[in-house]
Write a protein that holds these residues in place. Structure first.
Motif, PDB file in Angstrom:
ATOM      1  N   GLU A 121       0.832  -1.209   0.000  1.00 53.30           N
ATOM      2  CA  GLU A 121       0.000   0.000   0.000  1.00 53.30           C
ATOM      3  C   GLU A 121       0.865   1.258   0.000  1.00 53.30           C
ATOM      4  O   GLU A 121       0.623   2.197  -0.764  1.00 53.30           O
ATOM      5  CB  GLU A 121      -0.909  -0.013   1.235  1.00 53.30           C
ATOM      6  CG  GLU A 121      -1.773   1.208   1.385  1.00 53.30           C
ATOM      7  CD  GLU A 121      -2.536   1.202   2.706  1.00 53.30           C
ATOM      8  OE1 GLU A 121      -2.774   2.311   3.233  1.00 53.30           O
ATOM      9  OE2 GLU A 121      -2.879   0.114   3.212  1.00 53.30           O
ATOM     10  N   LEU A 122       1.888   1.277   0.847  1.00 54.52           N
ATOM     11  CA  LEU A 122       2.769   2.447   0.918  1.00 54.52           C
ATOM     12  C   LEU A 122       3.590   2.619  -0.358  1.00 54.52           C
ATOM     13  O   LEU A 122       3.820   3.741  -0.815  1.00 54.52           O
ATOM     14  CB  LEU A 122       3.693   2.343   2.132  1.00 54.52           C
ATOM     15  CG  LEU A 122       3.005   2.480   3.487  1.00 54.52           C
ATOM     16  CD1 LEU A 122       3.989   2.174   4.620  1.00 54.52           C
ATOM     17  CD2 LEU A 122       2.399   3.855   3.660  1.00 54.52           C
ATOM     18  N   ASN A 123       4.040   1.525  -0.960  1.00 64.13           N
ATOM     19  CA  ASN A 123       4.770   1.598  -2.229  1.00 64.13           C
ATOM     20  C   ASN A 123       3.896   2.184  -3.333  1.00 64.13           C
ATOM     21  O   ASN A 123       4.351   3.009  -4.118  1.00 64.13           O
ATOM     22  CB  ASN A 123       5.286   0.223  -2.651  1.00 64.13           C
ATOM     23  CG  ASN A 123       6.579  -0.142  -1.958  1.00 64.13           C
ATOM     24  OD1 ASN A 123       7.324   0.731  -1.541  1.00 64.13           O
ATOM     25  ND2 ASN A 123       6.836  -1.432  -1.820  1.00 64.13           N
ATOM     26  N   ALA A 124       2.648   1.751  -3.385  1.00 64.36           N
ATOM     27  CA  ALA A 124       1.718   2.276  -4.389  1.00 64.36           C
ATOM     28  C   ALA A 124       1.477   3.765  -4.165  1.00 64.36           C
ATOM     29  O   ALA A 124       1.436   4.552  -5.127  1.00 64.36           O
ATOM     30  CB  ALA A 124       0.405   1.509  -4.342  1.00 64.36           C
ATOM     31  N   GLU A 125       1.332   4.158  -2.921  1.00 67.50           N
ATOM     32  CA  GLU A 125       1.124   5.572  -2.587  1.00 67.50           C
ATOM     33  C   GLU A 125       2.342   6.396  -2.978  1.00 67.50           C
ATOM     34  O   GLU A 125       2.221   7.487  -3.527  1.00 67.50           O
ATOM     35  CB  GLU A 125       0.852   5.700  -1.091  1.00 67.50           C
ATOM     36  CG  GLU A 125       0.481   7.092  -0.632  1.00 67.50           C
ATOM     37  CD  GLU A 125       0.211   7.149   0.857  1.00 67.50           C
ATOM     38  OE1 GLU A 125       0.577   8.184   1.459  1.00 67.50           O
ATOM     39  OE2 GLU A 125      -0.326   6.191   1.419  1.00 67.50           O
ATOM     40  N   LEU A 126       3.532   5.871  -2.709  1.00 67.95           N
ATOM     41  CA  LEU A 126       4.763   6.572  -3.044  1.00 67.95           C
ATOM     42  C   LEU A 126       4.915   6.744  -4.549  1.00 67.95           C
ATOM     43  O   LEU A 126       5.294   7.819  -5.027  1.00 67.95           O
ATOM     44  CB  LEU A 126       5.963   5.803  -2.477  1.00 67.95           C
ATOM     45  CG  LEU A 126       7.334   6.428  -2.665  1.00 67.95           C
ATOM     46  CD1 LEU A 126       7.410   7.782  -1.956  1.00 67.95           C
ATOM     47  CD2 LEU A 126       8.413   5.502  -2.126  1.00 67.95           C
ATOM     48  N   LYS A 127       4.591   5.709  -5.308  1.00 70.20           N
ATOM     49  CA  LYS A 127       4.703   5.786  -6.767  1.00 70.20           C
ATOM     50  C   LYS A 127       3.710   6.787  -7.349  1.00 70.20           C
ATOM     51  O   LYS A 127       3.943   7.361  -8.402  1.00 70.20           O
ATOM     52  CB  LYS A 127       4.477   4.410  -7.386  1.00 70.20           C
ATOM     53  CG  LYS A 127       5.632   3.463  -7.164  1.00 70.20           C
ATOM     54  CD  LYS A 127       5.352   2.093  -7.729  1.00 70.20           C
ATOM     55  CE  LYS A 127       6.490   1.146  -7.372  1.00 70.20           C
ATOM     56  NZ  LYS A 127       6.212  -0.233  -7.792  1.00 70.20           N
ATOM     57  N   GLY A 128       2.612   7.011  -6.671  1.00 65.60           N
ATOM     58  CA  GLY A 128       1.595   7.933  -7.161  1.00 65.60           C
ATOM     59  C   GLY A 128       1.839   9.383  -6.786  1.00 65.60           C
ATOM     60  O   GLY A 128       1.125  10.277  -7.248  1.00 65.60           O
TER      61      GLY A 128
END
Length: 133
Positions: free
Chosen positions: A114-121
């Motif tokens: 979840e945090l990786n996806a948020e960071l990429k966005g």
């Protein structure tokens, strides 16, 4: 004087452990360290880790002391965590310990994703570098 007299002198440990276990804060590592350090001082790690023998667990003295330790666990977890713990079929402090440990270990992978996806966005747009970080 029984082996567990020291346990009965403390009814709540929430004032001794400044961190409440909270799933949204992902503070299991800090909480576990504080918890186990405190419990070592009271010589009750054997309750959360499980008795060394079946005979030990079968005694009334063990069951009474374990109930106090289980209550201590209830006192140092957040309300959202308390509900699933109370609704499960936990009967010992070891059951509660394993339940909470499993809950947090299982949550690590999904939270990381979840945090990786948020960071990429994230986009800088009109933010300063300081604001972005």
């Amino acid at each position: 004087m029984t082996t567990f007299d020291k346990i009965y002198t403390v009814t709540s440990i929430s004032h001794l452990i400044p961190v409440k276990l909270d799933l949204s804060k992902l503070n299991y590592g800090h909480w576990k360290k504080l918890f186990t350090t405190h419990y070592s001082g009271f010589d009750v790690l054997k309750f959360i880790l499980g008795p060394s023998t079946g005979e030990e667990k079968a005694t009334d003295e063990w069951a009474k002391a374990d109930a106090v330790v289980l209550t201590w666990i209830f006192n140092i977890i957040s309300e959202p965590l308390l509900e699933p713990v109370l609704n499960s079929e936990l009967t010992t402090s070891n059951d509660a310990w394993v339940f909470l440990e499993t809950l947090f270990k299982d949550n690590k992978l999904s939270k990381t994703m979840e945090l990786n996806a948020e960071l990429k966005g994230l986009e800088i747009r009109d933010q300063t570098v300081k604001e972005y970080f």
